[in-house]
Design a protein around this motif. Structure first.
Motif, short mmCIF file in Angstrom:
data_model
loop_
_atom_site.label_atom_id
_atom_site.label_comp_id
_atom_site.label_asym_id
_atom_site.label_seq_id
_atom_site.Cartn_x
_atom_site.Cartn_y
_atom_site.Cartn_z
N MET A 1 60.19 -2.09 89.71
CA MET A 1 60.70 -0.80 90.96
C MET A 1 60.26 -0.95 92.56
O MET A 1 59.55 -1.43 92.61
CB MET A 1 60.04 0.55 90.15
N LYS A 136 59.04 9.57 78.49
CA LYS A 136 59.77 9.32 79.34
C LYS A 136 60.63 8.08 78.38
O LYS A 136 61.31 7.47 77.98
CB LYS A 136 59.96 8.59 80.56
N ASP A 140 64.55 7.12 77.46
CA ASP A 140 64.77 6.20 77.31
C ASP A 140 65.52 5.33 76.74
O ASP A 140 66.52 5.02 76.50
CB ASP A 140 64.02 5.37 78.13
N THR A 145 69.41 9.92 80.56
CA THR A 145 68.87 9.62 81.84
C THR A 145 68.35 10.32 81.84
O THR A 145 68.30 11.90 82.55
CB THR A 145 70.32 10.17 82.94
N ILE A 155 60.41 9.15 89.36
CA ILE A 155 61.23 8.01 89.33
C ILE A 155 62.47 8.73 89.60
O ILE A 155 62.46 9.33 87.94
CB ILE A 155 60.65 7.50 87.75
N LYS A 157 66.36 7.40 88.91
CA LYS A 157 67.08 5.91 88.52
C LYS A 157 65.95 4.82 88.55
O LYS A 157 67.27 3.39 88.91
CB LYS A 157 68.51 5.64 89.24
N ASN A 158 65.56 4.47 87.76
CA ASN A 158 63.95 3.72 88.23
C ASN A 158 63.86 2.84 89.36
O ASN A 158 63.35 2.17 89.53
CB ASN A 158 64.86 2.08 87.55
N GLN A 159 63.58 4.19 90.17
CA GLN A 159 63.95 3.35 91.70
C GLN A 159 62.33 5.11 91.97
O GLN A 159 62.41 5.89 91.74
CB GLN A 159 64.41 4.17 92.96
N SER A 160 61.23 4.28 92.47
CA SER A 160 60.07 5.53 92.29
C SER A 160 59.93 5.82 94.05
O SER A 160 60.05 4.92 95.13
CB SER A 160 59.08 3.60 91.97
#
Length: 508
Positions: A1, A136, A140, A145, A155, A157-160
């Motif tokens: 991430m 989550k 998922d 989403t 988190i 869109k998979n950005q931490s």
């Protein structure tokens, strides 16, 4: 991430001040309401041109003292709760409670983002992070989403994104919600701390689901009593609109369930021992997992959680109950939970290639430590070597918490290495002495080492075949606060480095 730092400054929308404060109760003490506002700030350093600055009175910092700086940085309007005098034509708006108003303005500024997705709030003393991560994984798996906000960060869109607090300040929170809307998020799962409920960080957020895990003594520096702590947690269940999901094996959970039973929000209960809508049976524990049958109104499923201990039965039941309420299939629930191989700092086994085991865990309350060590005892073949301290909190000098943690250490560990957690500006030696006094009274074996890194080294140095070193209190955290300084402190790295250099360890 990817990891990024969240900027609490907002520069997305232009709104007329009169429109933004339309539904507020306020007194205009100077200036005009017909000014355009392009951002909101509660930190004067984050003020941009045409900002509205909300002066919040905090525990250690009073935003009213930074109004001149905010004006210098471009603020066109100031919201206050105290009488102030400034020599400028800037707009001054006085309200009763600036913290509450910050939450309301933030939600309005971002066009009430929580009305645009399913918002799930998880509260309780222990288990919040684990429940959110299990949830989550389930959502998922169901191809939803899902966003997440909590202790380990946010988190989207998979950005931490790193969070300063478990639940960010209301302005930061509403911007995160807005970013989730932009990312087409269908469900946001968030930890809701007692601080955030007491301090209105989550005010004006539209919760669809509230989840209660448990309540044990913690954060009494803020809440003063367990009753006040309970009432803070209970607030969430009057904010949620669709479902309240409550652990009725917990005494406070049972009380809460009885209290909210007649609300329009549907009550769903979970547990192991008491009658509940969703419950576990046929529980089997091992050293690295727990399996059981989950009984739901839709049928039964076999569940495997890849983290050991009864606490993870409860945490996964909470996740199952929520997914059930949101019409996720039992198969997706089962597969989602089994896909979670571990959670950072939650009963995390550090690879050592040695004949002893090292586990890092966030257990930082008397109840959390007792449950964790009870789990360890179920599979321990050798000694349990506990490394722990008690973090410093205002008003907790000589508190019952230190005594309680010492009692648990004496009863459940073969030897306790008592050390510093986050002593902050308190005397670490004094904290350790309070814990040690309890261990002595309860006939426990101990070693006191103020330096936490040296304490970990000592534990590794005395370990023998089949011993388990249990390092409690910090878990996922990668810093330690000593005085006013926050220093890097990664326990996993310290363990690995110490074992790699094990020939150099000297036991004194």
């Amino acid at each position: 991430m990817e990891h990024s730092h969240f900027d609490c400054r907002t520069e997305l929308i232009n709104l007329l001040l009169s429109k933004l404060i339309n539904n507020l109760e306020y007194t205009l003490t100077s200036g005009s309401l017909e000014v355009e506002i392009s951002s909101i700030a509660y930190d004067s350093r984050r003020v941009a041109e045409n900002s509205i600055f909300v002066a919040v009175t905090g525990f250690s910092v009073d935003g009213h003292k930074f109004i001149d700086m905010a004006i210098k940085n471009g603020a066109k309007a100031i919201v206050v709760e105290k009488d102030i005098c400034v020599e400028t034509d800037v707009t001054i708006i006085k309200v009763k409670d600036t913290r509450n108003v910050l939450a309301k303005l933030s939600a309005l500024f971002f066009d009430n983002p929580t009305s645009k997705f399913n918002l799930i709030g998880v509260t309780g003393t222990n288990g919040k992070t684990s429940v959110t991560y299990l949830l989550k994984a389930i959502y998922d798996r169901a191809n939803r989403t899902t966003g997440l906000i909590g202790t380990n960060g946010t988190i989207i869109k998979n950005q931490s994104i790193k969070n300063k607090n478990t639940t960010p300040e209301s302005l930061d929170l509403q911007q995160l919600f807005s970013n989730m809307v932009a990312a087409n998020t269908s469900d946001c799962i968030m930890e809701v701390s007692s601080h955030s409920l007491s301090l209105d960080r989550v005010a004006y957020s539209n919760f669809n689901v509230g989840i209660f895990t448990n309540l044990t003594p913690d954060h009494l520096e803020l809440h003063k009593s367990m009753e006040e702590y309970f009432r803070a947690k209970a607030k969430l269940f009057y904010l949620s609109t669709d479902f309240n999901i409550i652990n009725v094996d917990d005494p406070y959970g049972k009380r809460l369930a009885d209290e909210v039973r007649n609300l329009n929000t549907k009550l769903i209960t979970y547990g192991i021992n008491n009658e509940a809508d969703i419950y576990a049976s046929n529980i089997e524990y091992s050293s690295d997992s727990v399996t059981y049958i989950a009984n739901t109104p839709k049928g039964q499923i076999s569940i495997k959680v890849n983290i050991p201990g009864v606490i993870y039965v409860y945490n996964s039941l909470a996740a199952i109950a929520c997914a059930y309420c949101n019409n996720i299939s039992l198969k997706d629930i089962q597969t989602g939970i089994s896909s979670v191989k571990g959670i950072k700092g939650r009963f995390e086994i550090v690879p050592t290639n040695k004949d002893f085991t090292v586990i890092i865990d966030f257990a930082h309350t008397e109840d959390g430590l007792q449950k964790a060590l009870t789990t360890v005892k179920q599979f321990a073949k050798g000694r349990i070597i506990l490394v722990f301290g008690v973090y410093a909190a205002p008003g907790e000098e000589g508190s019952d918490k230190r005594w309680g943690m010492g009692k648990v250490a004496a009863e459940y560990a073969d030897i306790a290495i008592v050390t510093s957690d986050n002593p902050k500006e308190q005397d670490p030696v004094s904290i350790i002495e309070d814990i040690v006094e309890s261990i002595k009274v309860h006939n426990g074996e101990f070693k006191a080492i103020v330096d936490r890194k040296e304490a970990i080294k000592y534990a590794i140095g005395i370990s023998q075949k089949d011993d388990i070193i249990f390092i409690a209190g910090k878990g996922h955290e990668t810093t330690q606060i000593i005085g006013t300084e926050e220093i890097p402190f990664n326990e996993k790295e310290i363990v690995t480095e110490t074992i790699n250099n094990s020939g150099e360890i000297k036991i004194s």
